[in-house]
Every structure is written in structure tokens, then in C-alpha cells.
Design an enzyme around this catalytic site. Structure first.
Site, PDB file in Angstrom:
ATOM      1  N   HIS A 125     128.574  31.003  21.140  1.00  0.00           N
ATOM      2  CA  HIS A 125     128.924  32.234  20.437  1.00  0.00           C
ATOM      3  C   HIS A 125     127.779  33.237  20.492  1.00  0.00           C
ATOM      4  O   HIS A 125     127.735  34.173  19.691  1.00  0.00           O
ATOM      5  CB  HIS A 125     129.306  31.943  18.984  1.00  0.00           C
TER       6      HIS A 125
ATOM      7  N   ASP B 293     129.034  27.010  18.880  1.00  0.00           N
ATOM      8  CA  ASP B 293     128.734  28.086  17.933  1.00  0.00           C
ATOM      9  C   ASP B 293     127.540  28.869  18.455  1.00  0.00           C
ATOM     10  O   ASP B 293     127.307  28.884  19.658  1.00  0.00           O
ATOM     11  CB  ASP B 293     128.478  27.517  16.532  1.00  0.00           C
TER      12      ASP B 293
END
Length: 465
Positions: free
Chosen positions: A296, A273
Site C-alpha cells: 500500500h 499493507d
């Protein structure tokens, strides 16, 4: 007196002294044998072990050479990775918390298993060090988690002031069994997410704390967020290594919420993430020299979920590298929110094979079934300078997807150079309701950014924050 009487007299005295000495040694040895029978696991030390003064060899790691050292082993910790060492750590913390300058010492060469617990302040000391040189770990997965313990957090530090968590040790989150819960959004062989219990613990959480330092630690495989700071101020995070597999869900490296005056420097993060995520209520945040990816990216948001209000300002991200990630530097908001994101600078960022190196997404939605709403978090005064490198051709190099009802304003681009990681065709940027200015020539050219020819009505929203 005859000579032999004198000799007998001294012989008698010597014999008595020798007998007393033997009895004394025997009594002392019996006491030692009796002492070793006592279990340090079931019976906490009483009275508690006294602290030792930091040795010269240890003082290099200590902020104060006169700090008292409280070793968790002295308070009953076993450190075999199996025994529950929670109470030993709690007792160590409680004793250190009562001293003016103290070190909670987790020694190298041991693995300590801790249940979900809260370390509570405020402490008497404003100079408390939590020195992790060994390994600490939670129970192994949801089935090993006590039913009465929170599954949303593992170790919480509450109302601590002036604490430093540091050391060359390892925090092993043992997150794989949490990632594989049926509810998780898998992208692999397990298919889509299914209904069921889905809570997963944040590894390390600081709540309502101040003057914090976290440095020089390694953390891997957290079940969810690695570090989370809620309602904190004056926070410095530096020289951390954070690792989790690319498919591990919601394993943000650092997440901050309602937290201000934050410095995040010199991190190496690879996870599933965001490397760093900035939530609502954050301001005065400086992020520098982060190596991020696969991940991310580094993001502000998501903000405005469930029609909530979010204000974020004075954010700087600079001198960093983002590689093989789904996003680069981004701002993401839900439809229906309110508040603003303003005064944000992204400077000197190198990207390598990154999808969406520069992105603003005001239509953020996890299941693609979100309804259209008119209100939105205002985005204004965002600067991008020195963003260079390569992008993954599956997405455009720049994406400004701003709200239909409230435009993004005062977006500034300088020295942006983004080339495809594969092939020779440079894709066009995407802009929707985005206003700003391009100060230097960019690659690719950003013709879709609209010029602010008149005063746009966004200042009232910004002033409201």
C-alpha cells in the site's frame, strides 16, 4: 640390600600408583554419566554457563571484539521448532543484560519457537547485540497461543538503550492462520469480515527504547505489523527484507509512533499493507532507498482517528521504488482529528503501475460510513519532486482530497511525470481545497491546484504542534 628386595620395593610402589589412577578414572567417568542424566530443559543451568569471548571469526559481526557471547543453546534452548525455548532465551537475555558488552547469540541451523514475551531493560551494557543467525518463530496461529498471553504482540523489547538486532537469520511470523480469522477484511473467497476476536500480534516491538539498530534480517509472514517502534528515539533500520502475501491484512513493514530521529535505509518490502507507515508524534525521519511493493506504499497516517491529535514533521522519503501498489507516497487522516503534518519531502521516487502515486486523503474511512466532521489535521508545506513512472488507470495519478474546513497549503510540485501503465489517455489530477504551486511542467498538467493569493489561516494550527 639384595637386588631382589630393591626390585620388590619398586614393584610395590608402582602397583599402588596404578591402582589409585584406575580408581580416579572410574570416579571421574561415573560423575560424567551422572551429569548427563540432568535435563537442561526442566532444570535451568545452575550456576549459569559462563560467557565466551567472541572468536576472531565471529568478531566481524560484533561491534566489540571483547564482547561476551551468550549462546541460547548453552542456556537450555533446543531449537527443533517444536520445543518451547522462551525461558532459555529469557535466561540468556538476563545474563547478557548484566554484562558491560554482550552478544545474545541465536545460532544458524536451528529453529527456535518462542511464546509472547518481553525482554526488559535497561541493561548494564550500552553495547548489546541480539545476533539472529538461525530462525525464530511464534506458536502456529491463534489456537496454539496461550490463553494468558497477549495476542497483540509477540516479542517486545522494553526500555533498551544501545541495542543492535542483526544477523543473517529469519524471523518467521507464521501469520496465515491469523490472517484467516473471520474478522479480517478478506478480499478473496472468504468474503467480508465477520464479528469475533480479532487481535493479532505485532511480530517485533520496541517500546520506550533508544539508540537502536535493526539490520540485515529477513522477516516473513508476520501476523500483523512486522516491526513497530513506540516512544523511541535514535533509531536506525537498514538492509531488511520483509515479505508477506499481497492479501495479508495489516502487515505493515515498519511502523513508527511517537518516535523521532529515525533513519530507514535499504529495505526490500512486499506485503499486504504499507511498506512504511508513520504515525502520530513522529519527527526527524529519513527514509531512503526502499524497494516497496506489492503493498500500500509509503504513508504518513492514518492520523486523527477518534478525534485524536496528531503532529508529524520533518519527514523525508527519497531515492525509492514503489511498484504494483495501491498507493505510492501518501498522507491519510480521519475527519474530526486535530494537529498538523508539515515539512514533508518526497523526492526521486520511481513508481511502476501504482494506483494513486501521489495522494492526500483527509476523508480516510475503513467502512465508508464515517460522518462528516469540521475539524481536521492541518496539512502544509509538502514537497513532491522527481516523482516519475506509471500509474494504474483505475485511479488518478494525483489526488489531493483536502478537508472542507481546513485546506492543504503550500503544496509544491517539481518534475512530476506520471503516465498510464496501460493505454494512451492521461487522466486528470483530482484536487479539493488544495493550495500550492507547480514549479516545472508536469505530466499530467496540474491545473486544479489553487494559488495562495492570500494568507490562509493555518499557521495557528501548525504552531500548536
Amino acid at each position: 640390600m639384595p637386588v631382589y628386595h630393591v626390585f620388590l620395593f619398586f614393584f610395590f610402589i608402582f602397583s599402588c600408583l596404578f591402582f589409585i589412577n584406575i580408581q580416579s578414572r572410574h570416579h571421574s567417568h561415573a560423575e560424567q554419566e551422572q551429569f548427563h542424566i540432568v535435563s537442561h530443559i526442566s532444570v535451568p543451568p545452575s550456576p549459569a554457563p559462563e560467557a565466551t569471548v567472541a572468536s576472531p571469526s565471529y568478531s566481524a559481526k560484533s561491534p566489540n571484539n571483547r564482547s561476551s557471547v551468550f549462546n541460547v543453546l548453552d542456556f537450555g534452548a533446543i531449537g527443533d521448532g517444536v520445543a518451547d525455548d522462551t525461558q532459555a532465551f529469557k535466561l540468556t537475555w538476563d545474563m547478557a543484560c548484566q554484562n558491560e558488552s554482550a552478544i545474545v547469540f541465536v545460532p544458524d541451523g536451528y529453529s527456535f519457537m518462542l511464546q509472547s514475551t518481553i525482554f526488559t531493560g535497561p541493561c548494564k551494557t550500552a553495547d548489546l547485540v541480539f545476533q539472529i543467525d538461525g530462525t525464530i518463530m511464534p506458536p502456529d496461529g491463534p489456537d496454539s497461543w496461550p490463553r494468558k498471553s497477549s495476542k497483540r504482540q509477540w516479542l517486545v523489547f522494553y526500555r533498551t538503550n544501545g541495542m543492535a538486532m542483526q544477523g543473517g537469520g529469519l524471523i518467521d511470523g507464521r501469520g496465515e492462520k491469523w490472517w484467516n480469522l473471520p474478522c479480517k477484511p478478506h478480499k478473496g473467497i472468504n468474503g467480508p469480515k465477520m464479528p469475533g476476536p480479532c487481535d493479532s500480534p505485532v511480530a517485533i516491538r520496541f517500546f520506550m527504547s533508544s539508540n537502536l539498530t535493526v539490520k540485515e534480517l529477513r522477516i516473513k509472514n508476520s501476523p500483523q505489523f512486522n516491526f513497530r517502534f513506540d516512544a523511541c528515539h535514535d533509531v536506525r533500520v537498514e538492509s531488511l527484507t520483509i515479505k508477506a502475501p499481497p492479501q495479508s491484512p495489516n502487515t505493515d513493514g515498519i511502523h513508527i509512533e511517537n518516535t523521532n530521529n529515525v533513519q530507514i535505509y535499504n529495505l526490500v518490502v512486499s506485503n499486504g499493507d504499507d511498506c512504511i507507515s508513520i504515525g502520530a508524534g513522529c519527527y526527524d525521519v529519513d527514509i531512503k532507498n526502499v524497494t516497496c511493493g506489492p503493498s500500500h506504499g509509503i504513508s504518513i497516517g492514518s492520523l486523527g482517528i477518534y478525534n485524536s491529535r496528531a503532529c508529524v514533521s520533518n519527514i523525508s522519503v527519497s531515492d525509492s521504488v514503489i511498484q504494483h501498489s495501491d498507493n505510492g507516497v501518501g498522507i491519510k487522516t480521519w475527519q474530526g482529528g486535530s494537529g498538523c503534518v508539515t515539512k514533508v519531502k518526497f523526492h526521486n521516487i520511481r513508481v511502476d503501475a501504482v494506483r494513486n502515486p501521489i495522494i492526500i486523503d483527509q476523508y480516510y474511512c475503513l467502512d465508508k460510513n464515517c460522518s462528516n466532521q469540521t475539524s481536521a489535521v492541518v496539512i502544509s508545506d509538502i514537497s513532491y519532486s522527481g516523482i516519475k513512472g506509471t500509474y494504474d488507470v483505475r485511479s488518478p495519478p494525483l489526488r489531493f482530497a483536502c478537508s472542507d474546513s481546513i485546506p492543504c497549503t503550500n503544496l509544491t510540485l517539481t518534475e512530476v511525470e506520471l503516465l498510464p501503465a496501460k493505454g494512451q489517455v492521461v487522466a486528470n489530477p483530482f484536487c479539493w481545497n488544495a493550495y500550492g504551486i507547480v514549479l516545472t511542467q508536469t505530466i499530467p498538467p496540474v491545473y486544479c491546484l489553487m494559488e495562495e493569493t492570500q494568507q490562509l489561516i493555518t499557521q495557528n494550527y501548525i504552531d500548536g504542534c
